[in-house]
Design a protein around this motif. Structure first.
Motif, PDB file in Angstrom:
ATOM      1  N   GLU A 138     -16.270 -18.869  42.896  1.00 13.98           N
ATOM      2  CA  GLU A 138     -15.825 -17.582  42.343  1.00 13.98           C
ATOM      3  C   GLU A 138     -14.581 -17.747  41.488  1.00 13.98           C
ATOM      4  O   GLU A 138     -14.281 -16.894  40.646  1.00 13.98           O
ATOM      5  CB  GLU A 138     -15.568 -16.593  43.481  1.00 13.98           C
ATOM      6  N   ASN A 139     -13.874 -18.856  41.675  1.00 14.70           N
ATOM      7  CA  ASN A 139     -12.681 -19.143  40.873  1.00 14.70           C
ATOM      8  C   ASN A 139     -12.968 -20.100  39.723  1.00 14.70           C
ATOM      9  O   ASN A 139     -12.047 -20.587  39.073  1.00 14.70           O
ATOM     10  CB  ASN A 139     -11.577 -19.732  41.771  1.00 14.70           C
ATOM     11  N   SER A 140     -14.241 -20.380  39.495  1.00 12.17           N
ATOM     12  CA  SER A 140     -14.613 -21.206  38.347  1.00 12.17           C
ATOM     13  C   SER A 140     -14.995 -20.286  37.195  1.00 12.17           C
ATOM     14  O   SER A 140     -15.057 -19.074  37.336  1.00 12.17           O
ATOM     15  CB  SER A 140     -15.786 -22.128  38.703  1.00 12.17           C
ATOM     16  N   ASN A 141     -15.278 -20.877  36.066  1.00  8.03           N
ATOM     17  CA  ASN A 141     -15.601 -20.079  34.877  1.00  8.03           C
ATOM     18  C   ASN A 141     -17.089 -20.024  34.584  1.00  8.03           C
ATOM     19  O   ASN A 141     -17.488 -19.716  33.466  1.00  8.03           O
ATOM     20  CB  ASN A 141     -14.858 -20.646  33.652  1.00  8.03           C
ATOM     21  N   ASN A 142     -17.917 -20.327  35.594  1.00  8.19           N
ATOM     22  CA  ASN A 142     -19.365 -20.333  35.367  1.00  8.19           C
ATOM     23  C   ASN A 142     -20.054 -19.548  36.477  1.00  8.19           C
ATOM     24  O   ASN A 142     -20.440 -20.118  37.499  1.00  8.19           O
ATOM     25  CB  ASN A 142     -19.893 -21.767  35.322  1.00  8.19           C
ATOM     26  N   PRO A 143     -20.202 -18.226  36.296  1.00  9.88           N
ATOM     27  CA  PRO A 143     -20.798 -17.402  37.356  1.00  9.88           C
ATOM     28  C   PRO A 143     -22.239 -17.776  37.700  1.00  9.88           C
ATOM     29  O   PRO A 143     -22.700 -17.496  38.797  1.00  9.88           O
ATOM     30  CB  PRO A 143     -20.717 -15.976  36.789  1.00  9.88           C
ATOM     31  N   LYS A 144     -22.947 -18.420  36.770  1.00 12.79           N
ATOM     32  CA  LYS A 144     -24.339 -18.814  37.049  1.00 12.79           C
ATOM     33  C   LYS A 144     -24.419 -19.759  38.244  1.00 12.79           C
ATOM     34  O   LYS A 144     -25.419 -19.804  38.954  1.00 12.79           O
ATOM     35  CB  LYS A 144     -24.963 -19.472  35.822  1.00 12.79           C
ATOM     36  N   LEU A 145     -23.348 -20.550  38.437  1.00 14.95           N
ATOM     37  CA  LEU A 145     -23.356 -21.506  39.542  1.00 14.95           C
ATOM     38  C   LEU A 145     -23.355 -20.816  40.901  1.00 14.95           C
ATOM     39  O   LEU A 145     -23.686 -21.434  41.911  1.00 14.95           O
ATOM     40  CB  LEU A 145     -22.133 -22.435  39.440  1.00 14.95           C
ATOM     41  N   LEU A 146     -22.999 -19.535  40.916  1.00 12.10           N
ATOM     42  CA  LEU A 146     -22.941 -18.797  42.175  1.00 12.10           C
ATOM     43  C   LEU A 146     -24.306 -18.304  42.650  1.00 12.10           C
ATOM     44  O   LEU A 146     -24.457 -17.925  43.811  1.00 12.10           O
ATOM     45  CB  LEU A 146     -22.003 -17.591  42.028  1.00 12.10           C
ATOM     46  N   VAL A 147     -25.286 -18.279  41.763  1.00  5.74           N
ATOM     47  CA  VAL A 147     -26.583 -17.684  42.106  1.00  5.74           C
ATOM     48  C   VAL A 147     -27.196 -18.358  43.328  1.00  5.74           C
ATOM     49  O   VAL A 147     -27.564 -17.703  44.309  1.00  5.74           O
ATOM     50  CB  VAL A 147     -27.565 -17.761  40.918  1.00  5.74           C
ATOM     51  N   ASN A 148     -27.310 -19.684  43.296  1.00  2.02           N
ATOM     52  CA  ASN A 148     -27.930 -20.396  44.404  1.00  2.02           C
ATOM     53  C   ASN A 148     -27.140 -20.234  45.695  1.00  2.02           C
ATOM     54  O   ASN A 148     -27.710 -20.088  46.781  1.00  2.02           O
ATOM     55  CB  ASN A 148     -28.064 -21.882  44.066  1.00  2.02           C
ATOM     56  N   THR A 149     -25.809 -20.271  45.577  1.00  2.00           N
ATOM     57  CA  THR A 149     -24.973 -20.165  46.774  1.00  2.00           C
ATOM     58  C   THR A 149     -25.090 -18.781  47.395  1.00  2.00           C
ATOM     59  O   THR A 149     -25.279 -18.647  48.611  1.00  2.00           O
ATOM     60  CB  THR A 149     -23.510 -20.481  46.429  1.00  2.00           C
TER      61      THR A 149
END
Length: 339
Positions: A138-149
């Motif tokens: 959530e503190n990174s700049n790529n929200p797409k990476l959160l989808v799987n998590t």
């Protein structure tokens, strides 16, 4: 009595990273190329996928680039998780945690550690690791990476029947999933299941309808057969639109036969028979309920007996109604003893 199908979203591993910073050296470009090829082959030829991840890992060590090395560790760990090489995958990921890395790499490392625990069936530990991964990502700049998590957190909570905890994570994952229709479809199906459980029927119908359209678009007949069966259930139980319930039930049966998915066909036959029962077309109900009987066990068999009892009551054939009532009571006792 009808049965509502539940399919939970697959637990996803992270099999690649999206890093924007690249070195100009030939080795760095070769590493990126190898990682890309490894990702491409992951679901086609796992040995080829492993070959290219090993190539990337070897080159990363030779140029002493922490980011590319961590990226190679992540890719190889994903392959090893698929191969159930959990110990080696864990070792690679633990190596990542000894390095100073950006949040998007660190978060995905924790994600894959969570997936290892999921496959080892330590769901509480997996959940804690996914939550830690989500906080970092959530503190990174790529929200797409959160989808799987997010989806995996929702999946575990749903499997533990903590639907009220699963719901917000699936809802957060959905708007981030536009880039991958397969993941979006699974999230929609899971959302619709939870909405139904929580009696949020308007939201259920909205998500189920979108899921139906998307399943048709990506030609996912397996998922579509589940959606049809659940829509049949909804229209019989909540919508009281029995013609729609029957239509969706028949579509579900047709697809299951086409897919040779015979192990769940009895559930769909039972649900279709129940729809005819609610419509007071008792003879048609009995036809489908009889079709549900072969191979039926446990709770499903109990439901079929109950529906047959009600159907014969509707026909005023009380002798057969009593017969199926007795079978149901006998089965209920055996299920209780087994439990």
């Amino acid at each position: 009595m009808k049965i509502f199908y539940r399919i939970l979203i697959s637990v996803f591993v992270i099999n690649s990273l999206n890093l924007n910073a690249q070195s100009d050296t030939d080795n760095s470009l070769e590493i990126e190329k190898s990682l890309s090829l490894s990702k491409t082959y992951l679901h086609k030829n796992i040995d080829s996928s492993l070959y290219y991840s090993d190539k990337a890992l070897k080159l990363s060590k030779s140029i002493n680039n922490d980011s590319l090395l961590a990226k190679s560790h992540l890719q190889k760990s994903s392959i090893l998780i698929f191969k159930k090489g959990f110990s080696e995958a864990d070792s690679l990921l633990q190596n990542n945690l000894t390095r100073v890395l950006p949040n998007h790499i660190k978060g995905q490392t924790w994600h894959n550690l969570g997936t290892i625990q999921y496959y080892k069936q330590d769901f509480e530990k997996a959940l804690n690791l996914y939550l830690k991964a989500a906080k970092i990502l959530e503190n990174s700049n790529n929200p797409k990476l959160l989808v799987n998590t997010y989806a995996n957190i929702g999946s575990i909570n749903a499997s533990l029947k903590h639907f009220e905890k699963a719901l917000p994570y699936f809802e957060k994952a959905l708007p981030l999933s536009d880039f991958n229709e397969s993941i979006r479809l699974q999230i929609l199906v899971n959302l619709s299941t939870i909405y139904y459980d929580q009696k949020l029927f308007r939201k259920y119908l909205t998500s189920a309808t979108e899921a139906e359209k998307l399943a048709k678009k990506v030609n996912s007949k397996r998922v579509l057969s589940v959606i049809y069966s659940n829509l049949s259930n909804y229209y019989a139980e909540e919508g009281a639109e029995y013609d729609k319930a029957i239509s969706y039930g028949k579509k579900g049966i047709e697809l299951k036969k086409e897919l040779n998915n015979l192990n769940t066909l009895g559930y769909t036959y039972n649900n279709l028979g129940y729809s005819y029962l609610k419509k007071k077309e008792h003879r048609k109900a009995i036809t489908y309920l009889d079709s549900a009987m072969p191979g039926a066990q446990g709770v499903l068999k109990s439901y079929i007996f109950n529906n047959l009892k009600e159907s014969y009551i509707g026909l005023k054939d009380y002798k057969k109604a009593i017969y199926y009532a007795d079978l149901k009571d006998s089965l209920k006792d055996s299920i209780t003893n087994a439990q």
